[in-house]
Design an enzyme around this catalytic site. Structure first.
Site, PDB file in Angstrom:
ATOM      1  N   HIS A 217      36.340  54.929  32.451  1.00 28.62           N
ATOM      2  CA  HIS A 217      36.816  53.813  31.617  1.00 28.62           C
ATOM      3  C   HIS A 217      36.157  53.894  30.247  1.00 28.62           C
ATOM      4  O   HIS A 217      34.956  54.130  30.137  1.00 28.62           O
ATOM      5  CB  HIS A 217      36.448  52.476  32.277  1.00 28.62           C
TER       6      HIS A 217
ATOM      7  N   ASP B  98      41.467  37.775  36.082  1.00 29.80           N
ATOM      8  CA  ASP B  98      41.076  38.266  34.753  1.00 29.80           C
ATOM      9  C   ASP B  98      42.178  38.007  33.736  1.00 29.80           C
ATOM     10  O   ASP B  98      41.896  37.664  32.587  1.00 29.80           O
ATOM     11  CB  ASP B  98      40.746  39.762  34.799  1.00 29.80           C
TER      12      ASP B  98
ATOM     13  N   ARG C 210      39.747  33.014  27.335  1.00 33.59           N
ATOM     14  CA  ARG C 210      38.606  33.449  26.504  1.00 33.59           C
ATOM     15  C   ARG C 210      39.069  33.753  25.087  1.00 33.59           C
ATOM     16  O   ARG C 210      38.367  33.456  24.119  1.00 33.59           O
ATOM     17  CB  ARG C 210      37.944  34.683  27.127  1.00 33.59           C
TER      18      ARG C 210
ATOM     19  N   SER D  86      34.891  41.135  33.655  1.00 31.66           N
ATOM     20  CA  SER D  86      36.295  41.444  33.385  1.00 31.66           C
ATOM     21  C   SER D  86      36.573  42.930  33.626  1.00 31.66           C
ATOM     22  O   SER D  86      37.507  43.298  34.349  1.00 31.66           O
ATOM     23  CB  SER D  86      36.611  41.059  31.934  1.00 31.66           C
TER      24      SER D  86
ATOM     25  N   LYS E 205      38.120  44.946  37.535  1.00 29.50           N
ATOM     26  CA  LYS E 205      39.314  45.794  37.555  1.00 29.50           C
ATOM     27  C   LYS E 205      38.968  47.202  38.036  1.00 29.50           C
ATOM     28  O   LYS E 205      39.724  47.826  38.770  1.00 29.50           O
ATOM     29  CB  LYS E 205      39.956  45.820  36.160  1.00 29.50           C
TER      30      LYS E 205
END
Ligand code: URA
Length: 451
Positions: free
Chosen positions: A89, A168, A175, A190, A194
């Site tokens: 990621h 999320d 947010r 968050s 995931k």
């Protein structure tokens, strides 16, 4: 929510966090599930988010919040697929095409790479948009199809389904509207919820820092990386993070089809140095997380040999075909979207490039349609920039600094002006910046050993 569970007082939970106290797992669960089920209204969750923003969460609270969010939707089990599976990621940047290179490279080393990626948003690019510049490419797979391709090809990249961490989706929107995005505990929960919802054998994180990154300063990037690694490890998932430079665009290409071409060139052994360095760094971390290599140095040696063999490009072609795309683009770049206009921007003065305001580059790219300002904006896959000079390079008057790829003459002048302003020159020689700064794993933080 009252079936057999104590009914908590929302007001008291918010007050506790407002006063800097710790929440119990049950209290966090009560708030998150109440929000997902619409029994707790936006205004009370907003207040809790602001209290978290101001007072933080400790590691236990953060790990529990992450796990609770993860369980708000589907969990994708990969246990029926043989072999190690490692996800990567990136916190996002400008010119960040590394997923397209690292996935086939690692797959060619025998470690499977399942990725759930995102679209461009704000000034940063998105892997799905880059892939969609390939004619025919399907980047929204069903979970069964996702698993089948992973099993058959060894890599797969798809968008997230609606049912992965629905908490999320709701919390992120709230947010965004309540100035609580920039909270390290909330960002950690968050992202990691995931990542953890996809049941891989390990996670590698590329936390970018610099003018084009979500975390502009190094201290924040280190804290975010350490926090995400700690939460990943606490959740039982081997997690490794690299802190990498986003103080200039990554590589030469910024823009969807331009970045696909640069990725293919890297797979052919012709990649720009910074792209190659980040690719080897992340790929080596993935092999280490999978436990198939003993040291980063050894892993990089292996990756160099595998890249030279040409095998990763074959994996990339198979991946494109499996997801419905035309793999002929790997030999004929004209099959990819092409812009009508190519405008060179030449240097007016001489000197060394000392700085590139990468946020400005990302925003200027959006003016060309590379990314989105609003979620519903349309992308132009053919446009973008090619940087011929980067930080530390010497330029003389008249040298081409970059090329703008556009389909409209009308904004080229203003974009050129904007980019000139984003690039600072210095009379003195400027050192080339480090591409990978730090490695963070369960043992702590250290200088990147692969430099
Ligand atoms: N990316 C995410 O997925 N979540 C955040 O909170 C920030 C960046």
């Amino acid at each position: 929510m009252s079936d057999g569970q104590p009914l908590y007082n929302v007001f008291e939970i918010i007050s506790k966090k407002r006063d800097g106290l710790q929440l119990t797992q049950e209290e966090i669960k009560y708030m998150i599930s109440g929000y997902v089920e619409d029994s707790i209204p936006d205004y009370q969750i907003s207040s809790l988010l602001m209290a978290i923003y101001l007072n933080g969460l400790n590691h236990r609270e953060m790990t529990e919040l992450t796990e609770i969010m993860k369980h708000s939707g589907d969990i994708i089990s990969l246990s029926t697929i043989p072999g190690k599976k490692i996800d990567k990621h990136s916190t996002g940047g400008v010119g960040d095409k590394i997923s397209l290179i690292v996935a086939p490279l690692v797959a060619a080393c025998g470690v499977k790479v399942p990725m759930l990626s995102g679209r461009a948003l704000g000034h940063t690019g998105g892997t799905l948009d880059k892939l969609e510049s390939i004619p025919g490419m399907n980047v929204f797979l069903t979970i069964d199809h996702f698993k089948q391709i992973l099993k058959d090809v060894g890599m797969v990249i798809s968008g997230q389904t609606e049912n992965i961490v629905p908490a999320d989706r709701k919390l992120y929107a709230l947010r965004s509207a309540t100035a609580t995005i920039g909270s390290i505990p909330l960002i950690t929960a968050s992202i990691m919820s995931k990542k953890l919802a996809l049941e891989t054998d390990g996670i590698v994180l590329d936390v970018k820092t610099g003018s084009g990154a979500f975390m502009r300063n190094l201290e924040d990037a280190i804290t975010l990386c350490q926090t995400m690694v700690a939460v990943g490890e606490k959740s039982g998932r081997p997690t490794i993070g690299l802190i990498t430079n986003m103080d200039q665009p990554l590589g030469a290409a910024v823009g969807n089809s331009l970045e696909v071409i640069e990725s293919i060139e890297t797979l052919k052994g012709n990649g720009p140095q910074d792209v190659v360095t980040v690719t080897f760094g992340l790929a080596a971390s993935m092999l280490m997380a999978a436990g198939v290599e003993k040291s980063y140095e050894q892993a990089i040696k292996k990756l160099k040999t595998v890249l030279k063999s040409g095998k990763p490009l074959e994996y990339f072609k198979r991946f494109i075909s499996a997801q419905g795309g035309d793999a002929a683009i790997c030999t004929d770049y004209l099959l990819l979207p092409q812009s009508k206009i190519k405008q060179e921007i030449k240097a007016h003065e001489e000197g060394y490039i000392s700085k590139i305001d990468t946020l400005e580059v990302g925003l200027a790219a959006n003016e060309l349609g590379v990314g989105r300002v609003k979620r519903e904006d349309k992308i132009d896959h053919s446009t973008g920039f090619t940087f011929h000079k980067k930080v530390g390079d010497r330029i003389n008057q008249g040298d081409i600094i970059l090329t703008i790829h556009s389909n409209s003459q009308s904004n080229i002048k203003s974009i050129g002006k904007r980019l000139r302003k984003a690039i600072a020159l210095n009379n003195e020689k400027v050192p080339k910046p480090k591409t990978i700064m730090f490695l963070v794993d369960k043992n702590g933080i250290k200088e990147w050993p692969g430099n």
